[in-house]
Motif scaffolding. Structure first.
Motif, short mmCIF file in Angstrom:
data_model
loop_
_atom_site.label_atom_id
_atom_site.label_comp_id
_atom_site.label_asym_id
_atom_site.label_seq_id
_atom_site.Cartn_x
_atom_site.Cartn_y
_atom_site.Cartn_z
N TYR A 167 0.84 -1.20 0.00
CA TYR A 167 0.00 0.00 0.00
C TYR A 167 0.87 1.25 0.00
N LYS A 168 0.28 2.37 -0.41
CA LYS A 168 0.92 3.67 -0.31
C LYS A 168 -0.15 4.71 -0.04
N LYS A 169 0.29 5.87 0.43
CA LYS A 169 -0.67 6.93 0.74
C LYS A 169 -1.07 7.68 -0.52
N ASP A 170 -2.34 8.06 -0.56
CA ASP A 170 -2.85 8.87 -1.66
C ASP A 170 -2.27 10.27 -1.53
N THR A 171 -1.65 10.76 -2.59
CA THR A 171 -1.02 12.08 -2.53
C THR A 171 -2.03 13.19 -2.27
N GLU A 172 -3.28 12.99 -2.71
CA GLU A 172 -4.31 14.01 -2.50
C GLU A 172 -4.94 13.93 -1.12
N ASN A 173 -4.90 12.74 -0.51
CA ASN A 173 -5.45 12.55 0.83
C ASN A 173 -4.56 11.57 1.59
N PRO A 174 -3.60 12.08 2.39
CA PRO A 174 -2.62 11.21 3.08
C PRO A 174 -3.24 10.16 3.99
N ARG A 175 -4.49 10.40 4.44
CA ARG A 175 -5.14 9.40 5.30
C ARG A 175 -5.70 8.22 4.51
N LYS A 176 -5.73 8.35 3.21
CA LYS A 176 -6.31 7.32 2.35
C LYS A 176 -5.21 6.39 1.84
N TRP A 177 -5.47 5.08 1.92
CA TRP A 177 -4.53 4.10 1.40
C TRP A 177 -4.96 3.67 -0.01
N ILE A 178 -3.99 3.57 -0.90
CA ILE A 178 -4.24 3.04 -2.23
C ILE A 178 -3.24 1.90 -2.49
N ILE A 179 -3.56 1.06 -3.44
CA ILE A 179 -2.72 -0.11 -3.72
C ILE A 179 -1.47 0.29 -4.50
N ASP A 180 -0.34 -0.18 -4.03
CA ASP A 180 0.94 -0.01 -4.72
C ASP A 180 1.14 -1.28 -5.56
N GLU A 181 0.80 -1.20 -6.83
CA GLU A 181 0.68 -2.39 -7.67
C GLU A 181 1.91 -3.30 -7.70
N PRO A 182 3.15 -2.78 -7.91
CA PRO A 182 4.30 -3.69 -7.94
C PRO A 182 4.46 -4.49 -6.65
N ALA A 183 4.29 -3.82 -5.51
CA ALA A 183 4.42 -4.52 -4.23
C ALA A 183 3.22 -5.44 -3.99
N ALA A 184 2.03 -5.01 -4.39
CA ALA A 184 0.83 -5.83 -4.20
C ALA A 184 0.94 -7.14 -4.99
N LYS A 185 1.60 -7.08 -6.12
CA LYS A 185 1.80 -8.30 -6.92
C LYS A 185 2.61 -9.33 -6.13
#
Length: 558
Positions: A167-185
């Motif tokens: 996971y990584k933080k959303d640049t527009e909303n630091p409290r929001k988690w988004i999937i970091d695709e290479p690591a998620a794989k």
């Protein structure tokens, strides 16, 4: 004026993050200015600053403080000057040790400017009280921060500052988690390898062989440097794999309060029991589906250890003895031929008088399971309604018996709790009247209290089970949906076995007319033992299925 001009005058500054939150007028810049001016006006020479910025006064493992004390032990420091006494520290026991013994032993003069403390003039009796107040301040501040932290955690905001790998933080909303695709794989690959039967050590070896960067190295490669990367970029450890496999965050949940500090003086984190975690469902995108995650937890709970040959059976952890209830061990013979591998009762291995071997070859189990799964899957896919109706009828009877037994256990537990109160009262009266000795009373009352405590702890769990037991139809429908996804089952894999099989109960063999017979009860996940049609019924169902298929095809051509 300094009496030791050849030695260092240590000007010590400290500011913690908690001090910043309290808005204290004690910034590093302000401290340096005050210390520099004091040293110059009072003739202290060879001045040198030692600065710890962002370190709590409760801990004394601060880099600059330890460097300063090391020089003091070497006899290179003559005087230590701080702006106020709390800058030295907020642990009254350690600070007291420094003032009353260590500084005197090292011949170091200590000055706290704002508090008018100077060891050259003697230590006031009020200083220990001041140390106590300084410690209280640290404790009070720690409690305030803890309360803010808890309120934040109870609202569902993730408390972790380092996001799980994947996971990584959303640049527009630091409290929001988004999937970091290479690591998620890689996370998905780790879970798939576990389901396929590999243990953490084997998974770590494979990732290393495939030259997959460790999480720390990967984070550094994308500019998220949490810590210094190791010298070996592909050196995965089994512990890292286990941490990934156990993180519920991968199914989209926020998990707060996994750990706690024992006290405000200790930075060591203690693991909390899972029932004390606060879990908030579906707060961010999932990398792993919930069924796969639960399957992996089940596999991890029944960890499959390889034999000396390195072989792991897909059935390890699933086979149980029908007589004693213990698991069956997996073993290969000395020549390590896989076709000779077998299972036998673990109780029998420890003590042959307790149980019999329940010996069964792995290939026999594999054939029985494959045959059963093929019949069950065909039955479900072709006659879904009949299957569901028969399973629900069987479940209704079984569940009624189970729930009745649970209610009986609950009633007995509550009754026993009340009985123990009466028994304790009785032996107390017997003790007072002299019928039993004090020692006997203490032993009996302790035993009763321990029993009562265990019962009181078990009662809420039994009540919750009875209250929250869900309708079996939900689990049954999920089983049917999963079976429909299997197009053609020709061979078993670890994935398919652990997705559908809960356990296999092995009975001891029987010999009839010189022939060896051994029965297996196969329990399927979510539905238990499946009531399969008898061979004659299966043939009738198959013929009916073919007739319907022929009629359907004829109507389409017409």
């Amino acid at each position: 004026m300094s009496s030791q001009p050849d030695k260092i005058t240590a000007l010590y500054c400290r500011l913690s993050r908690d001090d910043e939150q309290d808005g204290l007028s004690g910034s590093i810049k302000n401290q340096k200015s005050i210390l520099e001016k004091y040293a110059k006006e009072n003739g202290f020479r060879n001045a040198r600053f030692f600065i710890d910025d962002g370190f709590s006064g409760v801990s004394f493992t601060r880099p600059a403080f330890m460097e300063m004390m090391d020089l003091a032990e070497q006899g290179k420091i003559g005087t230590i000057i701080v702006k106020d006494h709390s800058r030295l520290g907020r642990n009254r026991l350690v600070v007291g040790q420094l003032l009353e013994e260590d500084f005197d032993r090292m011949e170091v003069r200590y000055i706290a400017i704002m508090d008018n403390i100077d060891t050259a003039k003697g230590i006031s009796d009020l200083v220990p009280m001041q140390d106590l107040f300084n410690e209280w301040h640290a404790k009070n501040t720690s409690q305030k921060v803890k309360n803010v932290f808890r309120n934040k955690g109870m609202s569902g905001i993730p408390l972790t500052s380092n996001l799980p790998y994947g996971y990584k933080k959303d640049t527009e909303n630091p409290r929001k988690w988004i999937i970091d695709e290479p690591a998620a794989k890689i996370v998905k690959q780790i879970f798939s390898l576990c389901v396929a039967g590999l243990g953490p050590t084997q998974i770590a070896k494979k990732l290393k062989a495939d030259k997959v960067m460790t999480p720390t190295v990967y984070w550094n490669s994308i500019g998220m440097a949490y810590r210094k990367p190791p010298a070996t970029p592909y050196h995965w450890s089994a512990a890292s794999v286990v941490r990934i496999l156990s993180r519920q965050e991968y199914i989209g949940d926020t998990v707060n309060f996994r750990t706690m500090h024992k006290s405000f003086k200790s930075k060591k984190r203690l693991e909390l029991p899972q029932e004390e975690w606060q879990i908030f469902k579906n707060t961010h995108p999932a990398i792993i589906d919930e069924e796969t995650f639960l399957l992996v937890q089940e596999l991890r709970e029944h960890r499959r250890r390889p034999t000396r040959s390195g072989i792991i059976s897909m059935f390890s952890g699933l086979l149980y003895c029908a007589d004693c209830g213990e698991k069956l061990y997996y073993s290969t013979v000395n020549n390590y031929k896989r076709e000779q591998a077998y299972f036998f009762c673990s109780s029998y291995r420890k003590n042959s008088d307790v149980c019999s071997a329940h010996y069964i070859r792995e290939k026999v189990v594999a054939k029985a399971v494959l045959d059963s799964m093929q019949r069950v899957f065909w039955y479900v896919q072709c006659f879904e309604k009949d299957f569901a109706r028969n399973q629900m009828a069987a479940f209704g009877e079984e569940k009624r018996k189970e729930l009745s037994e649970k209610r009986r256990e609950l009633a007995q537990a509550k009754k026993r709790v009340k009985e123990i109160d009466s028994l304790i009262q009785k032996i107390y009266e017997d003790n007072v009247s002299g019928k039993i000795s004090d020692g006997r009373f203490a032993t009996m009352s302790m035993a009763f209290e321990d029993e009562q405590k265990q019962l009181k702890e078990s009662i809420p769990n039994m009540e919750q089970y009875l209250e929250t037991e869900t309708d079996k139809s939900d689990s049954l429908q999920r089983f049917i949906d999963r079976v429909k996804c299997v197009t053609q089952l020709t061979e078993l894999t670890p994935e398919i076995v652990h997705e559908f099989i809960e356990k296999i109960v092995v009975s001891k063999p029987e010999y009839i007319d010189g022939q060896r017979y051994q029965s297996l009860d196969i329990y399927y996940n979510s539905v238990g033992i499946v009531r399969e049609p008898m061979p004659e019924e299966m043939e009738e169902l198959f013929q009916e299925h073919m007739r319907k298929r022929t009629v359907s095809q004829s109507s389409k051509t017409a």
